[in-house]
Enzyme design. Structure first.
Site, PDB file in Angstrom:
ATOM      1  N   HIS A 160       7.282  33.117 -10.103  1.00 54.11           N
ATOM      2  CA  HIS A 160       6.130  32.321 -10.528  1.00 54.11           C
ATOM      3  C   HIS A 160       5.556  31.633  -9.306  1.00 54.11           C
ATOM      4  O   HIS A 160       6.297  31.145  -8.458  1.00 54.11           O
ATOM      5  CB  HIS A 160       6.551  31.267 -11.564  1.00 54.11           C
ATOM      6  CG  HIS A 160       5.427  30.384 -11.981  1.00 54.11           C
ATOM      7  ND1 HIS A 160       4.497  30.770 -12.923  1.00 54.11           N
ATOM      8  CD2 HIS A 160       5.039  29.162 -11.556  1.00 54.11           C
ATOM      9  CE1 HIS A 160       3.603  29.824 -13.067  1.00 54.11           C
ATOM     10  NE2 HIS A 160       3.905  28.829 -12.239  1.00 54.11           N
TER      11      HIS A 160
ATOM     12  N   ASP B 259       3.646  24.081 -25.239  1.00 55.53           N
ATOM     13  CA  ASP B 259       3.053  23.859 -23.913  1.00 55.53           C
ATOM     14  C   ASP B 259       1.557  24.129 -23.935  1.00 55.53           C
ATOM     15  O   ASP B 259       0.785  23.397 -23.314  1.00 55.53           O
ATOM     16  CB  ASP B 259       3.725  24.744 -22.855  1.00 55.53           C
ATOM     17  CG  ASP B 259       2.951  24.657 -21.542  1.00 55.53           C
ATOM     18  OD1 ASP B 259       2.889  23.553 -20.982  1.00 55.53           O
ATOM     19  OD2 ASP B 259       2.367  25.666 -21.111  1.00 55.53           O
TER      20      ASP B 259
ATOM     21  N   ARG C 119      -3.331  17.364 -22.203  1.00 53.25           N
ATOM     22  CA  ARG C 119      -3.183  16.631 -20.927  1.00 53.25           C
ATOM     23  C   ARG C 119      -4.456  16.741 -20.099  1.00 53.25           C
ATOM     24  O   ARG C 119      -4.857  15.799 -19.419  1.00 53.25           O
ATOM     25  CB  ARG C 119      -1.984  17.197 -20.154  1.00 53.25           C
ATOM     26  CG  ARG C 119      -0.635  16.773 -20.736  1.00 53.25           C
ATOM     27  CD  ARG C 119       0.497  17.615 -20.181  1.00 53.25           C
ATOM     28  NE  ARG C 119       0.534  17.601 -18.738  1.00 53.25           N
ATOM     29  CZ  ARG C 119       0.931  18.627 -17.981  1.00 53.25           C
ATOM     30  NH1 ARG C 119       1.326  19.754 -18.543  1.00 53.25           N
ATOM     31  NH2 ARG C 119       0.924  18.535 -16.677  1.00 53.25           N
TER      32      ARG C 119
ATOM     33  N   SER D 277       6.208  22.157 -18.214  1.00 53.23           N
ATOM     34  CA  SER D 277       5.173  23.094 -18.646  1.00 53.23           C
ATOM     35  C   SER D 277       5.407  24.473 -18.020  1.00 53.23           C
ATOM     36  O   SER D 277       5.435  25.503 -18.707  1.00 53.23           O
ATOM     37  CB  SER D 277       3.807  22.520 -18.231  1.00 53.23           C
ATOM     38  OG  SER D 277       2.801  23.488 -18.339  1.00 53.23           O
TER      39      SER D 277
ATOM     40  N   LYS E 244       7.504  28.159 -20.121  1.00 57.01           N
ATOM     41  CA  LYS E 244       6.966  29.522 -20.288  1.00 57.01           C
ATOM     42  C   LYS E 244       7.887  30.538 -19.635  1.00 57.01           C
ATOM     43  O   LYS E 244       8.094  31.631 -20.150  1.00 57.01           O
ATOM     44  CB  LYS E 244       5.560  29.597 -19.664  1.00 57.01           C
ATOM     45  CG  LYS E 244       4.510  28.863 -20.504  1.00 57.01           C
ATOM     46  CD  LYS E 244       3.194  28.721 -19.788  1.00 57.01           C
ATOM     47  CE  LYS E 244       3.220  27.607 -18.774  1.00 57.01           C
ATOM     48  NZ  LYS E 244       1.967  26.983 -18.438  1.00 57.01           N
TER      49      LYS E 244
HETATM   50  N1  URA Z   1       0.609  24.906 -14.418  1.00 57.31           N
HETATM   51  C1  URA Z   1       1.148  24.849 -15.648  1.00 57.31           C
HETATM   52  O1  URA Z   1       1.461  25.864 -16.264  1.00 57.31           O
HETATM   53  N2  URA Z   1       1.330  23.619 -16.203  1.00 57.31           N
HETATM   54  C2  URA Z   1       1.011  22.468 -15.571  1.00 57.31           C
HETATM   55  O2  URA Z   1       1.215  21.402 -16.122  1.00 57.31           O
HETATM   56  C3  URA Z   1       0.449  22.552 -14.289  1.00 57.31           C
HETATM   57  C4  URA Z   1       0.265  23.793 -13.724  1.00 57.31           C
END
Ligand code: URA
Length: 440
Positions: A82, A161, A168, A183, A187
């Protein structure tokens, strides 16, 4: 349990239990906890913070709010990576085949890019015929047979999320380290990989602007991985300038192909080998990072990774003739240079500005359903530290028509900061953050 009591507890500096966090996340997804209560809680977290245990429990609660993929019946061990987001970042297109050709199965569920130039899926879709919307049985079949599959999320992973991130975004609660870490990791945990390498970008063109911030995020995410029983390492890397030379979907595919054929830009090659070496170490293929680096260099130099890329493209329906002859990939009608306004050394290249320029050219989306033009983008001619003479090209703009070129020209020119003396050289890789058990 009542949401209001949990908000008050957090507001007053308390620490929520795993059960309390599950209650909040489940309630948010099923609608019993409304937006206004989640907003209040998120703001309380932003001010009060979370300890490591609480952050890890929040991550698990978010991951468990949807389907948790279990790939073990298909492959006993899978790897994934990631990136926290960079301009010109085509690393996944190179790292995937590198790892797969080393015998490390890669099962990658990607999102689409928003805000900048496209994401990994948009880049892949620049290859005519390439299918990234795969059914679960196709995904499993390709993982088993090719050992490399990159697809869009079929089922929704970590729905809590998705809701919370959108909330947010409009309540001023994005810049909370525990919320960002939870967050991202929710995932990734839901997507099922056993070993994960995180590329945490730092610099003007990145989400994290300073090294201490990037380090704190990296440590938190690596810690979450450990709590969840996954093997995770983070590499903190520079986004002081775009990665490689190409920005834009088809242009980045071309650069990834050149890299897999042994002609890649040195920063992209170095980053792919460094991330791959961490995965080889985590997956037990290598006993040291240096070993991993050597193994990956060998599959790059032997052409094995390039052959794996071809196999992957063909398996997902992509037209092989276009990767064998990248001139057949989508090409822009206008390709014009942007000249240096005066002599000088390039002190910095504002990756953010270039990413936004590619977006304006049509290479990224502003809204989820915008169509992307795969052919447009920017190709740098020079990188930081190089000298340019007045009137010589800094970059070329690939646009669909002359108006678009004119529209972004000044922004692209302004992204290059020219100075009288040569700048200090920049590190590409700052440091690696490992799990405690991996530190010798
Ligand atoms: N990328 C994400 O997936 N979540 C965040 O909160 C910030 C960047």
């Amino acid at each position: 349990m009542r949401a209001v009591d949990l908000i008050i507890k957090k507001r007053d500096g308390g620490t929520l239990s795993a059960e309390e966090l599950r209650f909040l996340m489940r309630g948010y997804v099923d609608g019993s906890v409304p937006d206004y209560q989640m907003s209040a809680w998120a703001m309380a977290v932003l001010w009060r913070g979370m300890d490591d245990r609480e952050t890890a429990d929040l991550t698990l609660a978010m991951a468990e709010s949807g389907e948790l993929l279990d790939l073990h019946a298909i492959a006993p061990l899978t790897v994934d990576k990631h990136s926290t987001g960079g301009v010109g970042d085509k690393t996944s297109l190179v790292l995937g085949p590198l790892c797969a050709s080393l015998g490390l199965p890669v099962a990658k569920m990607s999102g689409r890019g928003l805000g900048f130039s496209g994401g990994t899926l948009d880049k892949l879709e620049a290859i005519p015929g390439m299918r990234i919307d795969l059914r679960p049985d196709e995904f499993a079949h390709l993982l088993r047979t090719v050992g490399l599959v990159i697809a869009g999320q079929g089922t929704e992973l970590a729905p809590a999320d998705k809701l919370l991130y959108a909330l947010r975004d409009v309540t001023g609660t994005v810049p909370s380290l525990p919320l960002i870490a939870a967050s991202i990791m929710s995932k990734k945990l839901a997507a099922g990989a056993d070993c994960l390498v995180l590329d945490v970008k730092v610099g003007a063109g990145a989400f994290m602007k300073s090294l201490p911030e990037a380090r704190a995020l990296a440590r938190q995410m690596v810690g979450i991985g450990q709590h969840a029983g996954r093997k995770v390492a983070a590499v903190i890397t520079s986004m002081q300038q775009p990665l490689g030379y190409a920005i834009g979907n088809a242009l980045e595919v071309k650069e990834a192909i050149a890299t897999l054929q042994g002609n890649g830009p040195s920063d992209l090659v170095e980053l792919c080998l460094a991330l791959g070496a961490q995965l080889a170490l985590l997956a037990g293929k290598a006993s040291t990072t240096e070993d991993g680096y050597k193994l990956l260099t060998a599959v790059l130099n032997s052409g094995a990774a390039w052959r794996k890329f071809r196999e992957f493209v063909a398996a997902q329906g992509g037209d092989l003739s276009t990767v064998d002859d990248p001139r057949l990939l989508p090409e822009a009608t206008v390709v014009e240079p942007v000249a240096a306004p005066h002599d000088g050394f390039i002190g910095a290249i504002d990756a953010d500005l270039l990413g936004l320029a590619v977006n304006a050219l049509g290479g990224g989306r502003q809204r989820k359903d915008d169509r992307i033009d795969p052919s447009v983008g920017i190709v740098l001619v020079h990188k930081v530290g190089e000298f340019v003479a007045q009137g010589t090209p800094l970059a070329t703009i690939h646009a669909s028509h002359m108006d678009m070129f004119i529209q972004v020209h000044d922004r692209v020119q302004g992204a290059f900061h020219l100075q009288h003396s040569a700048p200090a050289s920049l590190p590409l890789i700052y440091e690696v953050v490992e799990q405690a058990s991996n530190v010798p």
